[in-house]
Scaffold this motif. Structure first.
Motif, PDB file in Angstrom:
ATOM      1  N   GLU A  68      26.353  43.182  11.292  1.00  0.00           N
ATOM      2  CA  GLU A  68      27.447  42.890  12.203  1.00  0.00           C
ATOM      3  C   GLU A  68      27.700  44.087  13.116  1.00  0.00           C
ATOM      4  OE1 GLU A  68      30.102  39.670   9.654  1.00  0.00           O
ATOM      5  OE2 GLU A  68      30.758  41.763   9.766  1.00  0.00           O
ATOM      6  N   VAL A  69      28.315  43.824  14.238  1.00  0.00           N
ATOM      7  CA  VAL A  69      28.583  44.864  15.228  1.00  0.00           C
ATOM      8  C   VAL A  69      29.344  46.029  14.601  1.00  0.00           C
ATOM      9  CG1 VAL A  69      30.006  45.368  17.249  1.00  0.00           C
ATOM     10  CG2 VAL A  69      28.515  43.380  17.264  1.00  0.00           C
ATOM     11  N   GLY A  70      28.923  47.243  14.937  1.00  0.00           N
ATOM     12  CA  GLY A  70      29.643  48.433  14.523  1.00  0.00           C
ATOM     13  C   GLY A  70      29.132  49.105  13.270  1.00  0.00           C
ATOM     14  N   LEU A  71      28.070  48.554  12.648  1.00  0.00           N
ATOM     15  CA  LEU A  71      27.572  49.127  11.395  1.00  0.00           C
ATOM     16  C   LEU A  71      26.372  50.040  11.590  1.00  0.00           C
ATOM     17  CD1 LEU A  71      28.017  46.157   8.900  1.00  0.00           C
ATOM     18  CD2 LEU A  71      29.563  48.029   9.451  1.00  0.00           C
ATOM     19  N   GLY A  72      25.916  50.220  12.828  1.00  0.00           N
ATOM     20  CA  GLY A  72      24.921  51.257  13.094  1.00  0.00           C
ATOM     21  C   GLY A  72      23.473  50.823  13.012  1.00  0.00           C
ATOM     22  N   LYS A  73      23.125  49.705  13.666  1.00  0.00           N
ATOM     23  CA  LYS A  73      21.725  49.276  13.665  1.00  0.00           C
ATOM     24  C   LYS A  73      20.822  50.304  14.350  1.00  0.00           C
ATOM     25  CE  LYS A  73      22.862  45.350  15.551  1.00  0.00           C
ATOM     26  NZ  LYS A  73      24.315  45.420  15.287  1.00  0.00           N
ATOM     27  N   THR A  74      21.332  50.953  15.401  1.00  0.00           N
ATOM     28  CA  THR A  74      20.538  51.984  16.082  1.00  0.00           C
ATOM     29  C   THR A  74      20.227  53.128  15.129  1.00  0.00           C
ATOM     30  OG1 THR A  74      21.601  51.436  18.191  1.00  0.00           O
ATOM     31  CG2 THR A  74      20.450  53.536  18.059  1.00  0.00           C
ATOM     32  N   LEU A 183      10.659  46.347  14.361  1.00  0.00           N
ATOM     33  CA  LEU A 183      12.074  46.180  14.055  1.00  0.00           C
ATOM     34  C   LEU A 183      12.743  45.452  15.206  1.00  0.00           C
ATOM     35  CD1 LEU A 183      12.974  49.751  12.683  1.00  0.00           C
ATOM     36  CD2 LEU A 183      12.311  47.719  11.366  1.00  0.00           C
ATOM     37  N   LEU A 184      13.394  44.334  14.905  1.00  0.00           N
ATOM     38  CA  LEU A 184      14.171  43.585  15.883  1.00  0.00           C
ATOM     39  C   LEU A 184      15.642  43.786  15.560  1.00  0.00           C
ATOM     40  CD1 LEU A 184      12.218  40.167  15.982  1.00  0.00           C
ATOM     41  CD2 LEU A 184      11.827  42.227  17.359  1.00  0.00           C
ATOM     42  N   LEU A 185      16.415  44.271  16.530  1.00  0.00           N
ATOM     43  CA  LEU A 185      17.829  44.582  16.306  1.00  0.00           C
ATOM     44  C   LEU A 185      18.701  43.586  17.055  1.00  0.00           C
ATOM     45  CD1 LEU A 185      16.296  47.253  15.636  1.00  0.00           C
ATOM     46  CD2 LEU A 185      18.234  48.491  16.594  1.00  0.00           C
ATOM     47  N   THR A 186      19.581  42.910  16.337  1.00  0.00           N
ATOM     48  CA  THR A 186      20.539  42.011  16.974  1.00  0.00           C
ATOM     49  C   THR A 186      21.666  41.674  16.006  1.00  0.00           C
ATOM     50  OG1 THR A 186      20.904  39.813  17.926  1.00  0.00           O
ATOM     51  CG2 THR A 186      19.084  40.016  16.356  1.00  0.00           C
ATOM     52  N   ALA A 187      22.888  41.714  16.492  1.00  0.00           N
ATOM     53  CA  ALA A 187      24.030  41.287  15.678  1.00  0.00           C
ATOM     54  C   ALA A 187      24.216  39.777  15.744  1.00  0.00           C
ATOM     55  CB  ALA A 187      25.300  41.986  16.149  1.00  0.00           C
ATOM     56  N   THR A 188      23.537  39.143  16.697  1.00  0.00           N
ATOM     57  CA  THR A 188      23.717  37.699  16.911  1.00  0.00           C
ATOM     58  C   THR A 188      22.351  37.021  16.995  1.00  0.00           C
ATOM     59  OG1 THR A 188      23.883  38.125  19.308  1.00  0.00           O
ATOM     60  CG2 THR A 188      25.944  37.924  18.072  1.00  0.00           C
ATOM     61  N   PRO A 189      21.661  36.868  15.854  1.00  0.00           N
ATOM     62  CA  PRO A 189      20.345  36.220  15.882  1.00  0.00           C
ATOM     63  C   PRO A 189      20.400  34.779  16.363  1.00  0.00           C
ATOM     64  CG  PRO A 189      20.772  37.275  13.759  1.00  0.00           C
ATOM     65  CD  PRO A 189      22.064  37.264  14.515  1.00  0.00           C
ATOM     66  N   VAL A 190      21.560  34.131  16.176  1.00  0.00           N
ATOM     67  CA  VAL A 190      21.689  32.712  16.510  1.00  0.00           C
ATOM     68  C   VAL A 190      22.660  32.546  17.668  1.00  0.00           C
ATOM     69  CG1 VAL A 190      22.467  30.469  15.665  1.00  0.00           C
ATOM     70  CG2 VAL A 190      21.195  32.006  14.151  1.00  0.00           C
ATOM     71  N   SER A 191      22.281  31.709  18.616  1.00  0.00           N
ATOM     72  CA  SER A 191      23.179  31.375  19.717  1.00  0.00           C
ATOM     73  C   SER A 191      23.745  29.972  19.538  1.00  0.00           C
ATOM     74  CB  SER A 191      22.439  31.460  21.053  1.00  0.00           C
ATOM     75  OG  SER A 191      23.245  30.982  22.098  1.00  0.00           O
ATOM     76  N   ASN A 192      22.853  29.017  19.288  1.00  0.00           N
ATOM     77  CA  ASN A 192      23.288  27.624  19.178  1.00  0.00           C
ATOM     78  C   ASN A 192      22.673  26.881  17.998  1.00  0.00           C
ATOM     79  OD1 ASN A 192      24.901  27.266  21.724  1.00  0.00           O
ATOM     80  ND2 ASN A 192      22.968  27.924  22.630  1.00  0.00           N
ATOM     81  N   SER A 193      21.576  27.414  17.448  1.00  0.00           N
ATOM     82  CA  SER A 193      20.847  26.632  16.460  1.00  0.00           C
ATOM     83  C   SER A 193      20.020  27.536  15.560  1.00  0.00           C
ATOM     84  CB  SER A 193      19.917  25.635  17.164  1.00  0.00           C
ATOM     85  OG  SER A 193      19.028  25.026  16.248  1.00  0.00           O
ATOM     86  N   LEU A 194      19.743  27.066  14.347  1.00  0.00           N
ATOM     87  CA  LEU A 194      18.878  27.786  13.419  1.00  0.00           C
ATOM     88  C   LEU A 194      17.463  27.978  13.962  1.00  0.00           C
ATOM     89  CD1 LEU A 194      19.702  26.269   9.908  1.00  0.00           C
ATOM     90  CD2 LEU A 194      19.950  28.650  10.602  1.00  0.00           C
ATOM     91  N   GLU A 480      30.066  46.405  20.396  1.00  0.00           N
ATOM     92  CA  GLU A 480      30.351  45.131  21.057  1.00  0.00           C
ATOM     93  C   GLU A 480      29.997  45.203  22.535  1.00  0.00           C
ATOM     94  OE1 GLU A 480      33.994  43.236  18.387  1.00  0.00           O
ATOM     95  OE2 GLU A 480      34.391  43.957  20.413  1.00  0.00           O
ATOM     96  N   VAL A 481      30.351  46.304  23.181  1.00  0.00           N
ATOM     97  CA  VAL A 481      30.084  46.419  24.617  1.00  0.00           C
ATOM     98  C   VAL A 481      28.586  46.510  24.881  1.00  0.00           C
ATOM     99  CG1 VAL A 481      30.486  47.819  26.677  1.00  0.00           C
ATOM    100  CG2 VAL A 481      32.344  47.411  25.070  1.00  0.00           C
ATOM    101  N   ASP A 482      27.839  47.158  23.972  1.00  0.00           N
ATOM    102  CA  ASP A 482      26.380  47.183  24.113  1.00  0.00           C
ATOM    103  C   ASP A 482      25.830  45.766  24.215  1.00  0.00           C
ATOM    104  OD1 ASP A 482      27.408  49.509  22.830  1.00  0.00           O
ATOM    105  OD2 ASP A 482      25.393  50.092  22.263  1.00  0.00           O
ATOM    106  N   ALA A 483      26.315  44.910  23.312  1.00  0.00           N
ATOM    107  CA  ALA A 483      25.829  43.534  23.279  1.00  0.00           C
ATOM    108  C   ALA A 483      26.192  42.787  24.554  1.00  0.00           C
ATOM    109  CB  ALA A 483      26.389  42.811  22.059  1.00  0.00           C
ATOM    110  N   ILE A 484      27.385  43.047  25.085  1.00  0.00           N
ATOM    111  CA  ILE A 484      27.809  42.368  26.309  1.00  0.00           C
ATOM    112  C   ILE A 484      26.984  42.836  27.492  1.00  0.00           C
ATOM    113  CG2 ILE A 484      29.734  42.067  27.920  1.00  0.00           C
ATOM    114  CD1 ILE A 484      31.582  42.424  25.421  1.00  0.00           C
ATOM    115  N   LEU A 485      26.840  44.155  27.635  1.00  0.00           N
ATOM    116  CA  LEU A 485      26.099  44.698  28.773  1.00  0.00           C
ATOM    117  C   LEU A 485      24.608  44.400  28.667  1.00  0.00           C
ATOM    118  CD1 LEU A 485      27.807  48.163  29.318  1.00  0.00           C
ATOM    119  CD2 LEU A 485      28.233  46.026  30.496  1.00  0.00           C
ATOM    120  N   GLY A 486      24.148  44.152  27.446  1.00  0.00           N
ATOM    121  CA  GLY A 486      22.736  43.819  27.275  1.00  0.00           C
ATOM    122  C   GLY A 486      22.330  42.550  27.992  1.00  0.00           C
TER     123      GLY A 486
END
Length: 549
Positions: A68-74, A183-194, A480-486
């Motif tokens: 989840e966002v904020g836990l330091g994936k980078t 390594l694939l980094l994302t806090a939101t692997p899903v947008s609409n579907s599995l 969170e802002v990283d994800a938005i600006l991405g």
């Protein structure tokens, strides 16, 4: 055919169980013997260390890091990379990231891990051993050919949800790049579907779910792919390729942020100077120069004046020389009204760190606050390590104000104060977040006060409106802002520069900033929607290092 029979080692029981137990114990000892703790100067969070162990020992260093966002994936990705390099298993590494995050990745890898990456801006840069490239650049020729022509030891893809659609250039690029580790980094692997999980997992471990049709038949219980069938089986498969830690499990909670914004009205001289700078920017074709002058104009009149004076030596165009000379004279004569505003803020907070982007502005701030009787401690990139250490120790023991530049502020840990002032505003939202992070980090026991100073009706106020009101940067969880600006196809600073170069009036500029602001507000809403979808889906699974399989 000759078959050689190798006996069990003499110290084992001679049974298969004994042999397997020995292997298990050896693997357990290996997991405890990570090399990176002796080679880095910061203390990773416990869950980040556990992620490294799981990714390396259980996933073959091919994984989706979906905390989840904020836990330091980078940080987790950097730790994995550092560990593999120390083991001499990685020499060449490529990081793909949205354009707005390339510099953040570069500074993070250098500051925390001592890894000096080249940010790819030309084709030859891809021949370097450690490369960061925007995914927007890497998917275009001739950069794409350069990226895929050489096998990499490790590929890291940030905001990897932009590569989950198999019909996109991003997905094609990631699949085409040859890498031993991924390594694939994302806090939101899903947008609409599995189905999006299927395509990300298939990049990490091709064939893990069979064909797409088999995946749908096995795990979809509705046509949309949001209700899961055979959930326990899917969980076990995902556990082999995905780590997703939740904030509530790792207890990473920070104190609150309180934001205060103060608007300085320009004096007559400052307004005249700003209009001259805008006129200069409309003639300019170099975006970097536009960004530099526009930032300086909202920092200090003397800062932009001295910048114009230095440019006069190189400028050949007579009209431009005349304009630069007028900027210099206006800047040297103008009253510095933001300084007096800072004085009123300083009287109310008494102690804190003040950030500026310019040495000249830093000098003026220091002299002014000293004249008011405050203890002032300067901190900038030109100082040696001992001098910096003394400045921090004096600040800690005597209080007052630490006035720091952005270049000097890298690596600062200032949890012992809880007020930070943005004297001038970076245009890169990540730089703003890094400033706040110097005091708002684990170990901070008090609520944090973020004070923003801005000149009214300038580019600075317009940017502040976007960052504060549209994407809620100052109160957001880190990341969170990283994800938005991405989601932006272009660098945020570049978008602003284009507005300044094209707008014919302040009114036109206001309208353009409102348009960009509304667009980013929609991006924020979409991010929140997608986050809720991921929360709903992944609440059914336990994929973190705390809960386990």
């Amino acid at each position: 055919m000759i078959i050689q029979v190798v006996p069990f080692p003499s110290h084992l029981s001679g049974s298969l169980d004994g042999y397997l137990n020995a292997l298990k114990n050896a693997r357990s000892r290996m997991r405890e013997e990570l090399l990176f703790p002796r080679e880095i100067d910061f203390e990773p969070l416990p869950h980040q260390v556990e992620v490294v162990k799981r990714v390396i020992y259980e996933m073959g260093t091919r994984a989706i890091l979906a905390d989840e966002v904020g836990l330091g994936k980078t940080i987790e990705a950097g730790l994995v990379l550092k560990e593999k390099m120390l083991r001499r298993e990685v020499e060449r590494a490529l990081i793909l990231t949205p354009a707005s995050l390339t510099e953040q990745w570069r500074s993070e890898m250098l500051e925390k891990f001592g890894l000096e990456f080249t940010v790819a801006r030309k084709v030859d840069d891809f021949s370097s051993e450690l490369v960061i490239s925007s995914i927007q650049r890497a998917r275009r020729e001739p950069y794409r050919s350069a990226a895929i022509s050489t096998p990499w030891d490790m590929l890291i893809v940030d905001e990897a949800h932009h590569a989950r659609n198999p019909k996109t250039q991003n997905h094609d690029l990631v699949r085409a790049i040859r890498s031993k580790f991924l390594l694939l980094l994302t806090a939101t692997p899903v947008s609409n579907s599995l189905k999006e999980i299927y395509y990300l997992a298939d990049l990490v471990r091709p064939g893990i779910f069979g064909t797409y049709r088999e995946f749908v038949s096995r795990y979809f219980s509705d046509r949309r792919g949001l209700d899961v069938a055979n959930a326990e089986e899917l969980k076990m498969k995902l556990y082999g390729v995905m780590v997703r830690n939740r904030r509530r499990d790792v207890f990473v909670d920070l104190t609150s942020r309180v934001v205060r914004t103060h608007i300085a009205e320009q004096s007559h001289g400052e307004r005249e100077l700003y209009d001259l700078v805008l006129e200069f920017l409309r003639r300019e074709e170099n975006k970097l120069r536009v960004i530099s002058y526009a930032k300086a104009a909202t920092s200090s009149p003397r800062t932009v004046a001295k910048m114009a004076w230095r440019a006069l030596e190189r400028e050949k165009n007579l009209g431009t020389r005349d304009l630069l000379l007028r900027i210099y004279r206006a800047g040297m004569d103008a009253e510095f009204s933001k300084l007096s505003l800072l004085g009123r803020v300083a009287e109310s907070v008494e102690s804190g760190v003040i950030f500026t982007g310019y040495l000249e502005t830093q000098r003026e701030i220091g002299e002014y606050l000293s004249s008011l009787g405050f203890d002032v401690h300067l901190y900038h990139g030109g100082m040696g390590s001992e001098e910096k250490g003394r400045a921090i120790e004096n600040f800690r023991s005597r209080g007052g104000f630490l006035v720091a530049t952005d270049s000097g502020g890298e690596g600062l840990n200032l949890q012992f104060v809880n007020t930070m002032v943005n004297f001038d505003l970076p245009w890169n939202p990540m730089r703003v977040e890094q400033r706040i992070g110097r005091i708002h980090r684990i170990g901070q026991l008090r609520d944090v006060y973020v004070v923003n100073l801005a000149y009214g009706d300038t580019v600075e106020e317009h940017i502040l409106e976007i960052l504060d009101k549209k994407i809620d940067l100052f109160r957001s969880v880190v990341g969170e802002v990283d994800a938005i600006l991405g989601a932006l196809e272009r660098n945020f600073e570049s978008i602003i520069a284009e507005i300044l170069m094209k707008a014919r009036s302040r009114e036109e500029m206001r309208r353009e900033f409102e348009r960009i602001g509304e667009s980013m507000a929609r991006m924020r809403s979409e991010f929140e929607r997608i986050s809720e979808v991921n929360d709903e889906i992944f609440s059914r699974f336990e994929l973190g290092v705390v809960g386990g399989a």
